[in-house]
Design a protein around this motif. Structure first.
Motif, short mmCIF file in Angstrom:
data_model
loop_
_atom_site.label_atom_id
_atom_site.label_comp_id
_atom_site.label_asym_id
_atom_site.label_seq_id
_atom_site.Cartn_x
_atom_site.Cartn_y
_atom_site.Cartn_z
N THR A 180 0.84 -1.18 -0.04
CA THR A 180 0.01 -0.20 0.13
C THR A 180 0.83 1.03 0.13
OG1 THR A 180 -1.54 -1.32 1.29
CG2 THR A 180 -1.78 1.16 1.07
N GLY A 181 0.72 2.25 -0.81
CA GLY A 181 1.35 3.47 -1.01
C GLY A 181 1.12 4.37 0.12
N THR A 182 2.08 5.30 0.26
CA THR A 182 1.67 6.36 1.46
C THR A 182 1.05 7.40 0.93
OG1 THR A 182 4.14 7.37 0.85
CG2 THR A 182 3.80 5.72 2.56
N ARG A 183 1.26 7.99 -0.14
CA ARG A 183 0.85 9.48 -0.45
C ARG A 183 -0.48 9.25 -1.32
NH1 ARG A 183 0.94 11.52 -5.17
NH2 ARG A 183 2.83 10.54 -6.00
N GLN B 274 11.91 1.37 0.93
CA GLN B 274 11.06 2.51 1.37
C GLN B 274 9.75 2.40 0.99
OE1 GLN B 274 12.14 6.15 -0.81
NE2 GLN B 274 11.04 7.24 0.37
N ARG B 275 8.90 2.56 1.98
CA ARG B 275 7.40 2.24 1.65
C ARG B 275 7.07 3.17 0.56
NH1 ARG B 275 2.82 -0.10 3.03
NH2 ARG B 275 3.76 -0.98 4.71
N PRO B 276 6.79 2.76 -0.71
CA PRO B 276 6.50 3.40 -1.83
C PRO B 276 5.20 4.73 -1.93
CG PRO B 276 5.35 1.45 -2.52
CD PRO B 276 6.30 1.28 -1.05
N GLN B 277 5.20 5.58 -2.56
CA GLN B 277 4.12 6.71 -2.61
C GLN B 277 2.97 6.00 -3.09
OE1 GLN B 277 5.67 10.31 -4.28
NE2 GLN B 277 7.58 10.18 -3.22
N LEU C 182 0.94 2.37 -14.25
CA LEU C 182 1.89 1.96 -15.30
C LEU C 182 1.92 0.37 -14.97
CD1 LEU C 182 3.93 2.62 -17.35
CD2 LEU C 182 5.72 2.49 -15.51
N GLY C 183 1.75 -0.45 -16.10
CA GLY C 183 1.91 -1.83 -16.04
C GLY C 183 3.13 -2.48 -16.47
N ALA D 170 8.32 4.69 -11.13
CA ALA D 170 6.98 4.78 -11.11
C ALA D 170 6.19 5.22 -9.97
CB ALA D 170 6.10 3.66 -12.11
N ALA D 171 6.50 4.20 -8.90
CA ALA D 171 5.55 4.19 -7.76
C ALA D 171 6.16 5.43 -6.81
CB ALA D 171 5.88 2.66 -6.81
N ASN D 172 7.30 6.02 -7.24
CA ASN D 172 7.81 7.13 -6.30
C ASN D 172 7.77 8.31 -7.01
OD1 ASN D 172 8.14 6.02 -3.53
ND2 ASN D 172 9.86 4.67 -4.44
N SER D 173 6.64 8.60 -7.88
CA SER D 173 6.56 9.79 -8.52
C SER D 173 5.38 10.09 -8.89
CB SER D 173 7.41 9.52 -10.09
OG SER D 173 6.26 8.60 -10.87
N ARG D 174 5.19 11.42 -9.45
CA ARG D 174 3.76 11.80 -9.87
C ARG D 174 3.54 11.89 -11.04
NH1 ARG D 174 1.52 14.93 -5.32
NH2 ARG D 174 3.06 15.12 -3.66
#
Ligand SMILES: [Zn+2]
Length: 465
Positions: free
Chosen positions: A264-267, A309-312, A346-347, A451-455
């Motif tokens: 589960t993402g943080t942001r 690090q837990r991803p965003q 993204l896949g 991908a998971a740590n960006s916007r």
């Protein structure tokens, strides 16, 4: 004059040293990130792969092994500490393999190792018939309807070995469409040369296409050496009679499951980077390349990203059910999540064994291409280059999401040997190189992390069906 020469040589010196400095910089090895370094050293993917192939092994859809694989996957995800693990049902017609026997009766006698193609009907007892060879599926398509009455059609086309596996495309239709074309021509059965690049006597199975409206004839594959033997016999110009007896067919429906795990993402927990492979395999071999490797690569990559690090954004790993017999898991997933496709930012799928990763292909909206250039820069230390000559497909399963607009990236892998083992008894753990397996994990971890740590908004892309 002397001064000018001095200045000139001085300038030359500066230019040369300048060049030399640039050369030194060029030769400096590209730096691996900490995540990539960790992934290259990690044995997690190997442990997952070894566990699935040893503790479950062959896991054909609709068999008891299918259920065992689902239970194994569920407990593996939980054991690895994913935040959520759940099942989504996938129902499909249950194809069952029965006895299989192929013999040459005349002009010479041989017993030929054989495998029924997935979806093939039974011969309803022994068929004894003369065989007629066609070099390609096209040659079979060219003959008049009914012209093969009572005969066994035989397609002898040999798949070409290519590093990117592109020899598969031209070869596979003999398997997927051949049984329907043979039926139209009046044949009683179809024998094909295996869609494979090896020189062993292991025949390659694989599905015939379930989407055709006509009924297929019973269809089987023989190995490359046995296809040579059959062609050499036919080349003598005398009638060649075969005996074929297979007892496969459909028996009702079966419900398996897509097994899904979430970090589960943080942001932005609602936004999902989706990766995966297919959990099912054929009933031959232990499905090490196809596709325990993909399960291991994507599961390990997601885990390693989250360990750092837990991803965003959230990460989903999907172990798709029944890819082999008609993408049933992928279709069920796309249907179940049709109302929330915009969640999937993204896949990426891994379904091409564990050969070394060397390229990145993309299918994203044009505004995301500068971000892709940055991703490519991050992948470069792993020996992976951006390939813009063709678009990413999303591979078999995540390709169903790509078709409805979800952006995807593909990692091109060395598949030189993949089709030696594909869909055979020989697809076993010893064929996997632990180093290239880990390099694939590093590649996927880089993509997931990026991908998971960006916007970055990668999609949607055009719906293509
Ligand atoms: Zn596969």
């Amino acid at each position: 004059m002397r001064l000018i020469i001095f200045c000139f040589t001085g300038l030359l010196y500066i230019l040369l040293t300048g060049c030399a400095t640039t050369e030194v910089e060029k030769d400096t090895p590209l730096q691996l990130s900490e995540l990539q370094d960790t992934a290259l050293k990690s044995e997690l993917a190997w442990e997952i792969l070894e566990s699935l192939t040893t503790e479950v092994g062959a896991r054909m859809p609709g068999t008891a092994k299918d259920a065992e694989a689902v239970a194994w996957m569920q407990s593996k995800f939980k054991q690895l500490g994913f935040d959520k693990v759940w099942l989504e049902p996938v129902t499909f017609p249950n194809w069952v393999r029965g006895k299989e026997r192929l013999e040459m009766l005349s002009p010479f006698t041989h017993v030929l190792p054989v495998t029924a193609l997935g979806g093939s009907p039974s011969t309803q007892g022994e068929i004894r018939a003369e065989v007629q060879e066609f070099k390609t599926l096209k040659d079979l398509q060219a003959v008049a309807a009914g012209s093969l009455d009572g005969k066994i059609a035989y397609i002898s086309y040999r798949m070409q070995r290519q590093p990117d596996g592109s020899g598969y495309g031209p070869a596979r239709n003999a398997r997927s469409l051949g049984p329907f074309v043979a039926a139209e021509k009046g044949a009683v059965a179809l024998v094909i040369r295996s869609i494979g690049t090896d020189d062993t006597r292991f025949p390659h199975t694989g599905s015939i296409s379930g989407s055709q409206s006509t009924q297929p004839v019973p269809a089987v594959a023989i190995s490359n050496p046995d296809a040579d033997l059959l062609s050499l016999t036919l080349a003598r110009g005398k009638p060649v009679e075969l005996l074929l007896d297979i007892a496969s067919g459909y028996q009702g429906n079966y419900t398996s499951y897509n097994v899904i795990a979430e970090i589960t993402g943080t942001r932005a927990p609602h936004e999902v980077v989706i990766v995966g492979g297919h959990l099912d395999s054929w009933d031959m071999g232990t499905g090490a390349n196809d596709d325990a490797s993909g399960i291991a690569i994507t599961t390990a990559a997601a885990r390693l990203v989250a360990d750092q690090q837990r991803p965003q954004r959230s990460i989903w790993v999907v172990a798709f059910a029944n890819e082999e017999q008609g993408l049933y898991g992928a279709k069920a997933f796309a249907k179940a999540h049709a109302h929330e496709l915009d969640r999937f930012v993204l896949g990426n799928e891994a379904d091409f064994g564990a050969g070394r990763a060397y390229s990145l292909r993309v299918n994203v909206r044009s505004e995301a291409l500068p971000a892709i250039a940055e991703l490519a820069r991050q992948l470069a230390p792993l020996g992976i280059e951006l390939d813009l000559t063709r678009k990413a497909s999303g591979s078999a399963d995540i390709g169903r999401l790509r078709a409805v607009g979800v952006p995807v990236v593909d990692v091109g892998q060395d598949g030189s040997k993949y089709f030696d083992w594909h869909h055979t008894d020989n697809d076993t753990l010893d064929k996997i190189d632990p180093e290239s397996l880990a390099q694939n994990v590093a590649a996927r971890a880089t993509i997931i992390d990026f991908a998971a740590n960006s916007r970055i908004i990668f999609g949607p892309i055009a719906v293509s069906k």
